[in-house]
Design a protein around this motif. Structure first.
Motif, short mmCIF file in Angstrom:
data_model
loop_
_atom_site.label_atom_id
_atom_site.label_comp_id
_atom_site.label_asym_id
_atom_site.label_seq_id
_atom_site.Cartn_x
_atom_site.Cartn_y
_atom_site.Cartn_z
N ARG A 152 0.86 -1.20 0.00
CA ARG A 152 0.00 0.00 0.00
C ARG A 152 0.89 1.23 0.00
NH1 ARG A 152 -3.57 -1.47 4.97
NH2 ARG A 152 -4.10 0.71 4.96
N PRO A 153 0.46 2.29 -0.68
CA PRO A 153 1.28 3.51 -0.73
C PRO A 153 1.43 4.17 0.64
CG PRO A 153 -0.41 3.53 -2.43
CD PRO A 153 -0.72 2.39 -1.53
N ILE A 154 2.63 4.68 0.88
CA ILE A 154 2.93 5.48 2.07
C ILE A 154 3.55 6.78 1.57
CG2 ILE A 154 4.38 5.69 4.13
CD1 ILE A 154 4.03 2.75 4.62
N ALA A 155 3.10 7.89 2.13
CA ALA A 155 3.59 9.20 1.71
C ALA A 155 4.35 9.88 2.84
CB ALA A 155 2.42 10.08 1.28
N PHE A 156 5.37 10.61 2.46
CA PHE A 156 6.11 11.48 3.37
C PHE A 156 5.64 12.90 3.09
CE2 PHE A 156 9.86 14.33 3.74
CZ PHE A 156 10.01 14.28 5.11
N GLU A 157 5.14 13.57 4.12
CA GLU A 157 4.62 14.92 3.96
C GLU A 157 5.40 15.86 4.88
OE1 GLU A 157 0.19 15.92 3.32
OE2 GLU A 157 0.56 16.28 5.46
N VAL A 158 5.86 16.98 4.32
CA VAL A 158 6.72 17.89 5.08
C VAL A 158 6.30 19.33 4.82
CG1 VAL A 158 8.49 17.90 3.26
CG2 VAL A 158 9.12 18.48 5.59
N ASP A 159 6.31 20.14 5.87
CA ASP A 159 6.13 21.58 5.74
C ASP A 159 7.23 22.27 6.53
OD1 ASP A 159 5.31 21.70 8.44
OD2 ASP A 159 3.20 21.57 7.93
N ALA A 160 7.12 23.56 6.73
CA ALA A 160 8.19 24.33 7.37
C ALA A 160 8.39 24.00 8.85
CB ALA A 160 7.92 25.82 7.22
N GLU A 161 7.39 23.43 9.50
CA GLU A 161 7.46 23.18 10.94
C GLU A 161 7.65 21.71 11.31
OE1 GLU A 161 7.34 25.76 13.08
OE2 GLU A 161 7.11 27.16 11.41
N ARG A 162 7.09 20.80 10.51
CA ARG A 162 7.06 19.38 10.90
C ARG A 162 7.02 18.48 9.68
NH1 ARG A 162 2.58 21.91 11.78
NH2 ARG A 162 3.03 22.33 13.95
N TYR A 163 7.15 17.18 9.95
CA TYR A 163 7.01 16.17 8.90
C TYR A 163 6.29 14.96 9.48
CZ TYR A 163 11.28 14.36 11.09
OH TYR A 163 12.23 13.91 11.97
#
Length: 177
Positions: A85-96
């Motif tokens: 199953r797909p797993i995504a890494f999501e990141v922004d300026a404060e956290r991931y």
């Protein structure tokens, strides 16, 4: 000579008898004030050096985050293949964080011991990916599918004057630079 107190004990001319000690002189024991002050200065200087070295600077904190993310990206890629199953890494300026695809929605892996949401040590962090992806928006998302081979990329993190990069070779190796 001196004053004879008993056949075994002779008091020198510059010695005095202390009335509370029963007329006997005890030998001096313990440390002098100067010795104690020298030890305290040495301890203080040592603690100062340890504290200064224990606090990572901005570059070191960003490099530590990059190394942690590189290891977690490798784990997420392997998990996507194992779970099928797909797993995504999501990141922004404060956290991931990492997300798992359930049907048509992405769910955060909040209960996972390793792939749970984390904050950057030094934030805000500027994030860029090369080559730029078509879906590059805030937050940036990298999806790992069931396929063992993917496109190589370089994820760059920057905070203040420091910069760190995570290089993915497309076959499952991630390295922080």
């Amino acid at each position: 000579m001196g004053i004879v107190i008993s056949p075994d004990y002779v008091l020198a001319p510059n010695q005095f008898l202390h009335p509370l000690q029963g007329g006997r002189r005890k030998s001096a024991r313990g440390f002098t004030l100067l010795e104690l002050l020298v030890v305290l200065v040495i301890i203080g200087v040592t603690l100062g050096m340890v504290t200064f070295n224990a606090m990572p600077d901005e570059r070191q904190a960003l490099q530590n985050d990059a190394q942690r993310i590189a290891l977690l990206l490798q784990l997420a890629r392997d998990e996507a293949i194992v779970r099928n199953r797909p797993i995504a890494f999501e990141v922004d300026a404060e956290r991931y964080r990492f997300l798992l695809r359930e049907g048509n929605t992405w769910l955060a892996l909040a209960q996972d011991d390793l792939l749970h949401e984390r904050e950057f040590k030094q934030s805000p962090v500027a994030i860029s990916i090369s080559p730029p992806s078509l879906w590059q928006a805030a937050p940036l998302r990298i999806v790992f599918g069931r396929e063992p081979v993917d496109k190589p990329f370089v994820l760059t993190l920057a905070a203040g004057g420091a910069q760190a990069a995570i290089r993915a070779d497309g076959i499952g190796h991630f390295a922080a630079e």
